[in-house]
Design a protein around this motif. Structure first.
Motif, PDB file in Angstrom:
ATOM      1  N   GLU A 279      70.818  41.929 100.361  1.00 66.10           N
ATOM      2  CA  GLU A 279      70.154  41.273 101.491  1.00 66.10           C
ATOM      3  C   GLU A 279      68.940  42.023 102.038  1.00 66.10           C
ATOM      4  OE1 GLU A 279      73.193  42.708 101.368  1.00 66.10           O
ATOM      5  OE2 GLU A 279      73.790  43.619 103.252  1.00 66.10           O
ATOM      6  N   HIS A 303      74.721  33.486 101.030  1.00 67.95           N
ATOM      7  CA  HIS A 303      75.340  34.734 101.475  1.00 67.95           C
ATOM      8  C   HIS A 303      74.272  35.739 101.929  1.00 67.95           C
ATOM      9  CE1 HIS A 303      78.462  37.940 101.450  1.00 67.95           C
ATOM     10  NE2 HIS A 303      77.422  38.696 101.120  1.00 67.95           N
ATOM     11  N   GLU A 304      73.279  35.961 101.079  1.00 74.54           N
ATOM     12  CA  GLU A 304      72.259  36.969 101.436  1.00 74.54           C
ATOM     13  C   GLU A 304      71.447  36.504 102.644  1.00 74.54           C
ATOM     14  OE1 GLU A 304      73.145  39.514 100.121  1.00 74.54           O
ATOM     15  OE2 GLU A 304      74.164  38.742  98.336  1.00 74.54           O
ATOM     16  N   HIS A 307      73.249  37.277 105.826  1.00 71.44           N
ATOM     17  CA  HIS A 307      73.094  38.670 106.266  1.00 71.44           C
ATOM     18  C   HIS A 307      71.897  38.846 107.209  1.00 71.44           C
ATOM     19  CE1 HIS A 307      76.100  41.140 104.314  1.00 71.44           C
ATOM     20  NE2 HIS A 307      75.830  40.668 103.108  1.00 71.44           N
ATOM     21  N   GLU A 326      80.256  42.337 105.890  1.00 72.76           N
ATOM     22  CA  GLU A 326      80.578  41.395 104.807  1.00 72.76           C
ATOM     23  C   GLU A 326      81.556  40.291 105.221  1.00 72.76           C
ATOM     24  OE1 GLU A 326      78.758  41.213 102.325  1.00 72.76           O
ATOM     25  OE2 GLU A 326      77.787  43.178 102.319  1.00 72.76           O
ATOM     26  N   THR A 329      79.523  37.879 107.173  1.00 71.13           N
ATOM     27  CA  THR A 329      78.569  37.194 106.299  1.00 71.13           C
ATOM     28  C   THR A 329      79.276  36.186 105.399  1.00 71.13           C
ATOM     29  OG1 THR A 329      77.041  39.022 106.420  1.00 71.13           O
ATOM     30  CG2 THR A 329      76.816  37.572 104.514  1.00 71.13           C
ATOM     31  N   TYR A 391      85.324  41.510 102.632  1.00 71.74           N
ATOM     32  CA  TYR A 391      84.784  40.151 102.561  1.00 71.74           C
ATOM     33  C   TYR A 391      85.846  39.128 102.970  1.00 71.74           C
ATOM     34  CZ  TYR A 391      80.929  41.984  99.631  1.00 71.74           C
ATOM     35  OH  TYR A 391      79.839  42.665  99.157  1.00 71.74           O
TER      36      TYR A 391
HETATM   37 ZN    ZN Z   1      77.118  40.673 101.470  1.00 71.96          ZN
END
Ligand code: ZN
Ligand code: BES
Length: 611
Positions: A279, A303-304, A307, A326, A329, A391
């Motif tokens: 990210e 996902h990125e 962030h 994470e 995110t 995550y």
């Molecule tokens: Zn990540």
């Protein structure tokens, strides 16, 4: 000495730097960077200032104004943290360090022309998370610190650079500008060019990023452009794959508040990039394996992008709070996916994640402390600890809170959380305090302590409920009874459906049935790397030696650790597998040069655990 972070020599009794000005000469012939860093402090300081470094040689530490030398010392290297560099200041508010990196600097991968897709020019890129920025320049390499930076990059004329920063100019090198760090004969040599960048927003050092090569770009929208090696077909494919990115940014803004980083550009790296995505602010780095031609790579981009709020605006104070980056995110990613791809797709992702979480419980069964959300990481290498726990358990925790208070209330809470802590680095305790203050009584409804400090999966975690998800999981269970899914049952399946199916098969199945499944659906040759790798992992663990050729080709073609880890582990795990172990050794010896230094270390550590 009062450490702020188990992975850094940064001392909390000393001031945090606020800015670093870098002058970097990219020397492809020696795979090293020769350069300097002016590190600025908020006020003048006397006494020691301790910085992190790794595989960097320091040639001088100077007063940036008078250029007179300052005393400094460094002690022996710690295997995880690297080498502390302590400079003694005397009413200084800045220090100039002259240094060069080494070919083994862990953040940097130098690719020869032969290792690129155009095969004509070299390429270099960084991967700084979690603790590799210190191998590019000396710094307080802890996410508890935030710095702005400027960079002057000197590179060969046919190449261009991108950074997690905005590009100001591309121009000829100017005499004297890099003195005394870089000899004039190098800096102003014919065929060199300088590009200047600035990052005016304070970021944790792990978000420093640089790539240089023969790079081209295509606009995707008003604030988004995709970059990749030019002279390859990757750029065209990437432009198609990521056409929907501007829409995603707007969805993110609607959910989480304004996008604060001005631009959201993407860089598709060569296949040795060790992650799916990273990210880096303003310039997300991506593996080329996300380009699948069916728009599913969008999940990694979501996902990125997520962030940009959770991780880059609000940052974990140390890696012990990594789930704040994470877990949030992953939650945010799935909310974006739900809007742009629909709830079924988001549920599939949750289901794949759930399965991943359960597998990690098995991996850490003798080390259950690493299944906690908040972990103790003194003496632990974050690259080795990397797992789905932050995550997926983090996701589950936030999803649990959402179920408790309802989506509308949770959305308001998230927006307020982000607005309150943006551009700060916080720990888990700060989050919990904020949660309790804003959702009074939550601690009586959810066992917050169990979620954060307990091991394993709390009883109020949840598997997703959706028709497709349930159908796929039950088909996977029928495999044990000898059933291979019929064509009509899989007609609608894309990569993620197959991934979920394969992940839910038992680890050891009848080899002839594995081959039959492949004969019908061509999974070992899938263009979707998640599917291919999930299949090959199953094939290895089921003893199907006929797939070893495909395994070898795969790990020599792509250096993403998400694929290297399971494939090498499947080869070397267990007793009585001498043939597989020797095969793994040979393949690694041949592929090692192709891997990023971080990936090399991770594979070596798999070997040391199992051989
Ligand atoms: Zn990540
Ligand atoms: N920040 C991570 C990558 C990372 C984590 C690098 C830890 C170094 C240390 C990135 O956001 C990430 O999670 N990438 C995933 C993408 C996936 C979850 C969609 C990956 O690389 O697989």
């Amino acid at each position: 000495m009062a450490p702020v972070d188990p992975h850094s020599f940064t001392d909390s009794l000393q001031p945090f730097a606020t800015h670093v000005a870098l002058t970097l000469f990219l020397d492809f012939s020696s795979s090293s960077i020769i350069g300097s860093a002016v590190i600025s402090l908020p006020t003048s300081h006397s006494g020691p200032l301790t910085l992190d470094s790794r595989a960097i040689s320091i040639s001088a530490v100077l007063d940036p104004v008078s250029l007179s030398p300052l005393p400094y010392s460094s002690s022996s290297a710690d295997p995880i943290k690297g080498t502390p560099l302590t400079v003694t200041l005397n009413h200084h508010s800045a220090v100039l360090i002259l240094f060069s990196t080494s070919p083994t600097s862990s953040a940097l991968q130098w690719l020869s022309p032969a290792q690129t897709s155009s095969r004509t020019h070299p390429f270099v890129f960084t991967q700084c998370q979690s603790i590799h920025a210190r191998s590019v320049f000396p710094c307080q390499d802890t996410p508890a610190a935030r710095i702005r930076y400027s960079a002057r990059i000197n590179l060969p004329l046919p190449l261009s650079a991108v950074m997690s920063a905005s590009k100001l100019t591309r121009r000829n090198p100017a005499a004297g500008e890099a003195a005394p760090a870089v000899p004039e004969s190098l800096w102003c040599a014919p065929g060199r060019v300088v590009e200047e960048f600035t990052m005016d927003q304070p970021i944790p050092p792990y978000l420093f990023a640089l790539a240089a090569g023969e790079i081209g770009g295509r606009d995707l929208g008003p604030r988004t452009r995709v970059y990749a090696e030019s002279g390859s077909d990757v750029l065209d494919a990437a432009a198609k794959e990521f056409a929907g990115v501007e829409e995603m940014v707007r969805v993110g803004e609607a959910l989480f508040g304004p996008y604060e980083w001005e631009r959201f550009d993407l860089l598709v790296l060569p296949p040795s990039f060790p992650y799916g995505g990273m990210e880096n602010p303003r310039m997300v780095f991506l593996t080329p394996t996300v380009i699948k031609g069916d728009a599913t790579g969008a999940q990694v981009v979501a996902h990125e992008l997520a962030h940009s709020w959770t991780g880059n605006l609000i940052t974990n104070k140390t890696n012990e709070d990594f789930w704040l980056n994470e877990g949030f995110t992953t939650y945010a990613e799935r909310r974006i996916v739900e809007v742009v791809q629909g709830k079924e797709q988001a549920d599939l992702n949750i289901g794949i994640g759930w399965k991943g979480l359960i597998e990690e419980m098995d991996r850490f069964k003798d080390n259950m402390q690493f299944t906690k959300l908040k972990t103790k990481q003194e003496g632990v290498d974050p690259d080795e600890l990397y797992s789905q726990v932050p995550y997926e358990k983090g996701f589950q925790f936030l999803w649990r809170i959402e179920r408790q208070i309802g989506r509308l209330a949770f959305d308001d809470f998230l927006k307020k959380y982000i607005a309150t802590f943006k551009f700060q680095s916080i720990d888990t305790e700060t989050f919990l305090e904020f949660l309790k203050a804003n959702v009074p009584g939550i601690e009586n409804k959810i066992n917050l302590q169990l979620w954060v400090e307990g091991t394993g999966i709390p009883p109020d975690a949840m598997e997703p409920e959706s028709t497709i998800y349930t159908k796929i999981v039950s088909l996977a269970q029928e495999f044990k009874l000898g059933k291979i899914p019929r064509e009509d049952e899989v007609a609608e399946w894309n990569g993620q459906e197959w991934e979920l199916y394969l992940e839910n098969l038992p680890n050891y199945v009848d080899p002839t049935q594995v081959a039959a499944l492949d004969a019908r659906y061509g999974l070992s040759e899938s263009r979707d790397w998640e599917v291919k790798v999930a299949f090959l992992q199953l094939a290895i663990s089921s003893g199907c030696t006929q797939y070893f050729g495909a395994v070898e080709r795969s790990v020599k073609q792509v250096g993403r650790m998400k694929y290297l880890r399971p494939l090498y582990t499947a080869l070397v795990r267990g007793h009585g597998k001498d043939e597989e172990k020797m095969l793994a050794r040979r393949i690694f010896a041949e592929a090692r040069e192709f891997y990023h230094p971080i990936a090399r270390c991770v594979v070596e550590s798999i070997f040391s655990q199992h051989l």
